[in-house]
Design an enzyme around this catalytic site. Structure first.
Site, short mmCIF file in Angstrom:
data_model
loop_
_atom_site.label_atom_id
_atom_site.label_comp_id
_atom_site.label_asym_id
_atom_site.label_seq_id
_atom_site.Cartn_x
_atom_site.Cartn_y
_atom_site.Cartn_z
N GLY A 1 -35.96 -26.89 17.38
CA GLY A 1 -36.42 -28.17 16.87
C GLY A 1 -35.42 -29.30 17.05
N GLU B 1 -19.77 -32.10 -3.20
CA GLU B 1 -19.89 -30.65 -3.14
C GLU B 1 -19.15 -30.10 -1.92
OE1 GLU B 1 -23.93 -29.49 -3.26
OE2 GLU B 1 -24.28 -30.22 -5.31
N ASP C 1 -3.49 -47.45 9.90
CA ASP C 1 -2.30 -48.23 10.18
C ASP C 1 -1.77 -48.91 8.93
OD1 ASP C 1 -4.49 -49.79 9.97
OD2 ASP C 1 -4.12 -51.02 11.74
N ASP D 1 -9.53 -18.46 8.21
CA ASP D 1 -8.34 -17.73 7.78
C ASP D 1 -7.47 -18.57 6.86
OD1 ASP D 1 -9.26 -15.67 9.25
OD2 ASP D 1 -7.69 -15.73 10.80
N ASP E 1 -22.83 -35.62 -6.16
CA ASP E 1 -21.53 -35.01 -6.38
C ASP E 1 -20.86 -34.72 -5.04
OD1 ASP E 1 -21.78 -34.79 -9.28
OD2 ASP E 1 -23.26 -33.22 -8.87
N ASP F 1 -33.21 -36.36 14.96
CA ASP F 1 -34.19 -37.31 15.52
C ASP F 1 -33.81 -38.75 15.22
OD1 ASP F 1 -35.74 -35.29 16.58
OD2 ASP F 1 -36.94 -35.05 14.76
#
Length: 407
Positions: free
Chosen positions: A273, A251, A75, A161, A249, A221
């Site tokens: 898991g 990435e 805002d 795409d 960084d 977890d």
């Protein structure tokens, strides 16, 4: 008788004092020395102004726009800026996704909201019985940002795409209660946990049984327990929280195709898991297109029996995409901004200084808090000798002009 009216004249006695002090010698017209002017402070001010003006030509406006996009609420600012001013050089598309939505919280249930670094998805939501945590049968469903399909298409096989990779600058969320003060009850708890996407070789429940390299999430977890660093408050006060990049960084992460659930189909929760499921729903509506390098914000809203809890949920995120050359978005892309080390350092400083969360009322002053952190940090850095100090002094001068730039 003749009276002698002649008054005697009283003779005044002179008192002569002998001293050994020498009489002052009259001063000659000797020209006075000019008063020394305090030029040091004035010289420092001139040098400071010179450094600020010199830094104006070296420090980019995209660096400041990057900080504003990352930390200012929508805002106040909806400009996505020019991107992250690091050492990456290439064409990018910047985007600031924003979602405003009314939400009702079911009584006698605990609602869990995950603000995860998943492009196009605003948040994941699930509710469990009051006082419990998600279990293996719990499924978190996706709620999208507007414009998901325009960016990632209507099919799971065509998610990349338009763009091939992405990276986050920040994620933000605010819950602003709208409940009647006589009807609300419950609390809000917020904490963060690092969740990462991993590729694992799993057996697949097919006939005959096979194995495949599939995606799964590690770190979920952390959702099953309130972290030591947490925020807890009454529901009616709301909450505001944000997550930033903690990695060394910024990435890029790949855009994924063909993923609608985690763990994927034919892989059970017990095998993967993961403690619970994530489902994006129909592929024409939503999908899991990636997982960025940001901590996930976990929000638990507890509503006891009889409570009528409603709120406005606002979430927004600043992202940078790499467009494909044959995509329409490529024409709207631009070169990544030049590296701005000082702006990146201030990003880290602000990230370390902000709490896990604050009440919703303090969101309005969040940008003011960020500006005060930046100004305080730059005031210290400007005393460092060399180009770092000069750049910091220049940016400190710029930060004083934030108001003029609309910051």
């Amino acid at each position: 008788m003749v009276r002698n009216n002649n008054r005697r004249r009283q003779r005044t006695q002179r008192i002569v004092t002998t001293t050994t002090q020498t009489a002052p010698v009259p001063q000659q017209n000797v020209p006075k020395q000019p008063r020394r002017r305090r030029n040091r402070a004035r010289r420092n001010r001139r040098q400071g102004r010179a450094m600020n003006m010199g830094a104006l030509t070296r420090l980019s406006q995209p660096g400041l726009a990057f900080l504003k996009c990352a930390f200012a609420p929508p805002d106040f600012n909806t400009d996505p800026g020019k991107g992250i001013p690091d050492r990456f050089e290439g064409k990018v598309v910047t985007r600031k996704d924003v979602l405003n939505q009314s939400i009702n919280f079911t009584a006698n249930r605990d609602t869990f909201i995950l603000i995860a670094p998943t492009p196009g998805v605003a948040y994941w939501v699930a509710d469990v019985p009051a006082g419990t945590f998600p279990i293996s049968t719990t499924t978190f469903n996706a709620v999208n940002f507007p414009g998901f399909n325009s960016m990632f298409g209507n099919a799971a096989a065509s998610r990349s795409d338009q763009v091939s990779s992405f990276r986050y600058a920040s994620m933000n969320v605010g819950i602003y209660p709208t409940s009647n003060l006589m009807q609300f009850a419950g609390s809000i708890t917020v904490w963060k946990c690092p969740v990462k996407l991993s590729n694992v070789q799993f057996p697949v429940a097919t006939t005959p049984a096979t194995s495949a390299l599939v995606h799964t999430l590690v770190g979920l977890d952390g959702v099953l327990a309130v972290g030591p660093d947490n925020f807890s408050e009454s529901f009616i006060k709301g909450v505001f929280s944000q997550s930033v990049c903690n990695e060394p960084d910024f990435e890029f992460s790949d855009i994924l195709e063909g993923i609608q659930t985690l763990p994927p189909a034919n892989v059970t929760v017990a095998t993967s898991g993961q403690p619970f499921n994530l489902a994006a729903g129909a592929e024409a509506v939503s999908g899991i297109v990636g997982w960025g390098n940001m901590d996930t914000i976990v929000i638990r809203v507890s509503a006891p029996t009889g409570a009528v809890n409603s709120a406005i949920l606002k979430t927004w995120a600043c992202l940078e995409y790499r467009p494909n050359p044959n995509a329409m978005l490529y024409q709207f892309g631009h070169d990544s901004p030049p590296c701005d080390e000082v702006a990146l350092q201030e990003y880290r400083t602000v990230a370390r200084s902000l709490p896990v969360a604050v009440i919703a009322a303090q969101n309005a002053s969040m940008w003011e808090r960020v500006k005060s952190i930046i100004k305080s940090s730059l005031a210290m850095a400007s005393n460092v000798p060399g180009p770092i100090g000069i750049a910091a002094s220049g940016l400190s001068g710029l930060s004083a002009l934030f108001e003029g730039f609309g910051f």
